[in-house]
Design a protein around this motif. Structure first.
Motif, mmCIF file in Angstrom:
data_model
loop_
_atom_site.group_PDB
_atom_site.id
_atom_site.type_symbol
_atom_site.label_atom_id
_atom_site.label_comp_id
_atom_site.label_asym_id
_atom_site.label_seq_id
_atom_site.Cartn_x
_atom_site.Cartn_y
_atom_site.Cartn_z
ATOM 1 N N UNK A 92 6.012 -20.878 -14.285
ATOM 2 C CA UNK A 92 5.223 -19.802 -13.689
ATOM 3 C C UNK A 92 6.133 -18.679 -13.196
ATOM 4 N N UNK A 93 5.786 -17.476 -13.618
ATOM 5 C CA UNK A 93 6.370 -16.249 -13.073
ATOM 6 C C UNK A 93 5.235 -15.517 -12.349
ATOM 7 N N UNK A 94 5.492 -15.003 -11.162
ATOM 8 C CA UNK A 94 4.400 -14.491 -10.343
ATOM 9 C C UNK A 94 4.783 -13.213 -9.608
ATOM 10 N N UNK A 95 3.740 -12.516 -9.178
ATOM 11 C CA UNK A 95 3.872 -11.402 -8.241
ATOM 12 C C UNK A 95 3.248 -11.845 -6.929
ATOM 13 N N UNK A 96 3.951 -11.766 -5.812
ATOM 14 C CA UNK A 96 3.392 -12.233 -4.542
ATOM 15 C C UNK A 96 2.218 -11.372 -4.102
ATOM 16 N N UNK A 97 1.231 -12.037 -3.499
ATOM 17 C CA UNK A 97 0.091 -11.314 -2.969
ATOM 18 C C UNK A 97 0.402 -10.666 -1.630
ATOM 19 N N UNK A 98 -0.440 -9.754 -1.228
ATOM 20 C CA UNK A 98 -0.256 -9.001 0.008
ATOM 21 C C UNK A 98 -0.213 -9.921 1.218
ATOM 22 N N UNK A 99 0.810 -9.818 2.067
ATOM 23 C CA UNK A 99 0.778 -10.532 3.343
ATOM 24 C C UNK A 99 -0.167 -9.807 4.307
ATOM 25 N N UNK A 100 -0.207 -10.219 5.573
ATOM 26 C CA UNK A 100 -1.004 -9.522 6.577
ATOM 27 C C UNK A 100 -0.657 -8.036 6.542
ATOM 28 N N UNK A 101 -1.672 -7.201 6.309
ATOM 29 C CA UNK A 101 -1.428 -5.775 6.103
ATOM 30 C C UNK A 101 -2.518 -5.000 6.839
ATOM 31 N N UNK A 102 -2.165 -4.396 7.956
ATOM 32 C CA UNK A 102 -3.124 -3.675 8.790
ATOM 33 C C UNK A 102 -2.960 -2.175 8.632
ATOM 34 N N UNK A 103 -4.104 -1.483 8.619
ATOM 35 C CA UNK A 103 -4.111 -0.021 8.519
ATOM 36 C C UNK A 103 -5.161 0.545 9.471
ATOM 37 N N UNK A 104 -4.820 1.638 10.113
ATOM 38 C CA UNK A 104 -5.741 2.371 10.973
ATOM 39 C C UNK A 104 -6.055 3.719 10.343
ATOM 40 N N UNK A 105 -7.307 4.152 10.448
ATOM 41 C CA UNK A 105 -7.664 5.465 9.905
ATOM 42 C C UNK A 105 -8.630 6.167 10.839
ATOM 43 N N UNK A 106 -8.596 7.483 10.777
ATOM 44 C CA UNK A 106 -9.523 8.325 11.536
ATOM 45 C C UNK A 106 -10.068 9.386 10.593
ATOM 46 N N UNK A 107 -11.379 9.505 10.535
ATOM 47 C CA UNK A 107 -12.042 10.479 9.671
ATOM 48 C C UNK A 107 -12.842 11.452 10.525
ATOM 49 N N UNK A 108 -12.659 12.738 10.284
ATOM 50 C CA UNK A 108 -13.401 13.781 10.984
ATOM 51 C C UNK A 108 -14.399 14.429 10.029
ATOM 52 N N UNK A 109 -15.584 14.744 10.526
ATOM 53 C CA UNK A 109 -16.640 15.355 9.719
ATOM 54 C C UNK A 109 -17.042 16.697 10.324
ATOM 55 N N UNK A 110 -17.439 17.626 9.454
ATOM 56 C CA UNK A 110 -17.982 18.893 9.939
ATOM 57 C C UNK A 110 -18.901 19.516 8.893
#
Length: 771
Positions: A753-771
């Protein structure tokens, strides 16, 4: 004489009666954008008469006696509305209705005979219940479709569906606004489908189906198809900033130019509010070093502009232009032994110089006309300029113990084509008929005044050691089809269709002097037959049958003494059947289940040492798909997808019939919170079981179970979001291959088996503004 007088009285009475009949015509629009809403179900309450709005959001009822009528309009994701319309003698009453978005209530969702052939209730629900956080999530909206990234985010995802390792798109047809995504005879593999030019926030819906049962879907439609619809208009402008671990940053903007609050709107209540025209531009920028030991330096830029306008009351035009560019490094696939022996870490690399660059520019024009008689004419022209360059090393030092086995796959392509159809609606007795005639054309050119399609051995992404393939591709696909949908009664619907595809493929080998070219042609006929029985608004049973196909790579088909030159198998067919049911056993529970079978005349097999997909023998697959959606409370929803498959090669020796990497059991599910005050979000899981990695199942690709979390806090002017991938930090292998390789200094090659590791714990914050 008395008999003739009676006939005359009957005739005069009928004439008088019909002379005083009236009608209702109406248009339904989205209240936020003013755009027409196609697909809205319109009922005349108490009369048992119903219809569906067309492309322009229009509906029509005729031969109505003078009286007041209650008209009910319903559409998934919108508030059901009932209006009273007064019909007068010899008059057609015209009404305009606007529907507002609302929380979905499953007890209001009905199984409709009107949209039996097109309805995918679960798709319509999911797009509104599961917020999309990145371009990969778009693909996961299709029940049973799994994805795997093995190039750090720049390369197209590997796809899995219905017992297929689809590589990057060999047996699934992907389109965006009906513009093709799959690339035929691509430098990296047949059917390569890169969706990264789509900005996730602009996806309005996903139409999909599994199996080769649609007449208007051609090449690659064997396991299924999916069409991603981008927004026609923005209800308001927005700007989004996202930051996360591993030096991740992402910025997205969308500017409404002509809408009610558009930058160039003249008046809040003028033409922009009627939905007669709209325009917006949007852009995306992403950067991340990702979680690999060797920084990825991933960069992506997307820009899109879209205009929608009505040229006349019955004709609307949609113009879309977009451009995309991406560049990255990646760690590639690593062998189990290198990690086990401590040579590299789980997120390490054997050849850290792997990487790539891709770009795509698209032009898409769609013109839809609805005639006064209700006929629908669709015309679409599209063009793409596409550039691709990828450096990979699958076998390390197996072929070349000094320089290594790094390869470069590269091409520059021009793709253009046309989709057109003419649909006629008619009524024969109580039966409603929809007859559609269509024509499609597509041509792909590589190397025309630019970089030819190339496969070369390289070193450190800078030095070319040997050209294995270097030539130009000219591939043409023209198709005609006829399709008939007959609603024979309120319960029974039949769909029959016939499609013919013609292919002409030519490859010119530029390694030879003088350059030599070979070409071949072939056609294929694809019949379809689908039956639907809707017992009541809670139960529908259906049988889908059809023939489809996937085309073979031009370089393989026309190769001198090649494997297909002798058989002429340029367009191997696929035969499929689904027996399914859509049922609502309880008001708040919706289930879609199907038992299916698919037979392929030719299988595609991944070849690790070349990084290519090559044709193999016949295969068959069978399995069961189950999808369930349940509304637990007013705001909380649960969903579950279970997919089983038994994929096997036909004619193989005993114990050698497994199809490498084909999934045998997958499941996804979770909880979604919608409009609970300012809060919304989801907690989800996805699971894929262990599966064979080679023909005799002596090497196994390990399964995984991963959870994701999304939390949104929304106000009128802004939204805050937290997205976490792999919530419990599970160590998992996202893509896996049984590959024979040799590390530097090893005396003999090893297959494992040859593999690509999956994503570890990965947190992201975002803020969206509307007008």
């Amino acid at each position: 004489m008395r008999f003739l007088s009676t006939l005359l009285l009957i005739f005069l009475n009928a004439s008088f009666t019909f002379a005083h009949l009236g009608g209702i015509t109406g248009t339904v629009r989205n209240d936020a954008t003013g755009q027409p809403l196609p697909g809205v179900t319109v009922h005349l309450t108490g009369l048992g008469r119903a219809t569906v709005t067309n492309e322009l959001g229009q509906y029509r009822f005729v031969n109505l006696p003078p009286a007041p009528y209650r008209v009910e309009l319903s559409f998934v994701g919108y508030q059901t509305q009932t209006i009273v319309v007064e019909v007068k003698d010899d008059e057609v009453t015209t009404v305009q209705t606007r529907l507002t978005t609302a929380s979905i209530a499953l007890n209001e969702v009905t199984v409709s005979a009107l949209k039996a052939h097109d309805q995918q209730l679960i798709s319509s629900l999911d797009i509104r219940l599961r917020p999309i956080t990145n371009s990969q999530e778009i693909l996961r909206l299709v029940p049973g479709l799994f994805i795997g990234q093995h190039a750090g985010g720049g390369k197209a995802e590997q796809l899995f569906l219905r017992g297929f390792d689809l590589d990057h798109g060999t047996d699934i047809r992907l389109t965006v606004d009906d513009m093709p995504v799959n690339m035929v005879s691509h430098a990296h593999g047949q059917g390569y489908a890169d969706l990264h030019f789509v900005i996730p926030e602009l996806v309005e819906g996903v139409d999909f189906a599994k199996g080769p049962y649609r007449t208007d879907k051609g090449n690659f439609t064997t396991a299924g198809w999916a069409n991603f619809r981008t927004r026609t208009a923005l209800d308001r402008s927005f700007a989004k900033l996202e930051v996360g671990q591993y030096n991740t940053i992402r910025a997205v903007t969308g500017l409404n130019l002509l809408g009610a609050n558009g930058i160039f709107s003249r008046n809040k209540n003028d033409v922009a509010r009627t939905g007669d025209q709209s325009a917006y531009v949007a852009s995306e920028y992403s950067f991340s070093d990702s979680y690999f030991d060797a920084p990825q330096h991933f960069k992506r830029v997307n820009v899109l502009g879209k205009y929608h306008g009505h040229l006349s009351p019955g004709t609307h035009l949609t113009l879309t232009a977009s451009t995309f560019w991406s560049k990255w490094n990646h760690s590639g696939q690593i062998p189990d032994r290198a990690v086990a022996d401590g040579l590299i870490g789980f997120f390490g690399a054997i050849d850290p110089t792997e990487g790539g660059e891709a770009s795509r520019t698209n032009l898409n024009a769609q013109l839809v006309t609805v005639t006064p008689r209700g006929h629908t004419l669709r015309n679409q022209l599209f063009y793409s300029n596409y550039n691709f360059e990828l450096y990979s090393n699958f076998t390390f030092f197996l072929r070349d113990s000094i320089n290594g086995d790094q390869i470069r796959q590269r091409e520059r392509r021009n793709l253009f084509g046309y989709n057109g159809s003419y649909a006629i609606q008619s009524q024969v007795g109580r039966s409603q008929w929809t007859t559609t005639f269509g024509a499609q054309y597509r041509q792909d050119l590589t190397g025309a005044g630019a970089t030819p399609t190339e496969l070369s051995y390289t070193r450190n992404r800078t030095e070319t050691l040997e050209r294995v393939q270097y030539g130009t591709i000219n591939e043409l696909n023209a198709a005609l089809y006829a399709d008939e949908v007959v609603q024979l009664s309120d319960r029974f619907t039949l769909n029959a269709g016939l499609r013919y595809d013609f292919f002409r493929s030519r490859y010119t080998d530029l390694r030879q002097s003088p350059a030599t070219g070979r070409s071949t042609t072939q056609g294929i006929l694809s019949p379809k037959l689908n039956l639907y029985y809707t017992a009541n608004p809670r139960l529908q049973v259906y049988l889908n049958t059809g023939r489809g196909f996937h085309s073979n790579d031009t370089r393989v088909v026309v190769a001198q003494n090649g494997p297909l030159q002798r058989t002429g198998e340029m367009l191997p067919p696929a035969y499929g059947s689904d027996l399914g049911v859509i049922v609502k056993p309880f008001p708040k529970l919706l289930i879609n289940a199907a038992a299916w079978y698919l037979w392929l005349a030719q299988e595609f097999v991944y070849v690790g040492d070349e990084g290519l997909v090559e044709p193999s023998g016949r295969s068959r697959r069978m399995g069961i798909d189950v999808s369930a959606r349940y509304q637990l409370t007013r705001h909380l929803y649960a969903d579950l997808d279970l997919n089983t498959a038994r994929p096997r090669a036909i004619g193989a020796e005993a114990g050698q019939a497994y199809l490498p990497l084909a999934p045998v059991f997958t499941s996804v599910g979770g909880l979604s919170l919608q409009n609970a005050g300012p809060w919304s979000g989801s907690l989800r899981y996805r699971y894929i079981a262990d599966r064979p990695a080679n023909e005799d199942n002596s090497i196994v690709a390990k399964g995984y179970f991963v959870n994701d979390l999304l939390v949104n806090y929304s106000r009128r002017k802004y939204m805050l979001s937290l997205s976490v991938q792999n919530l419990f930090d599970t160590r998992w292998k996202e893509t896996q291959f049984a590959t024979e390789s040799r590390l530097q200094g090893e005396a003999a090659p090893v297959e494992e088996i040859h593999f690509t590791p999956g994503t570890p714990f990965f947190a992201r914050l975002s803020c969206t503004f509307f007008w």
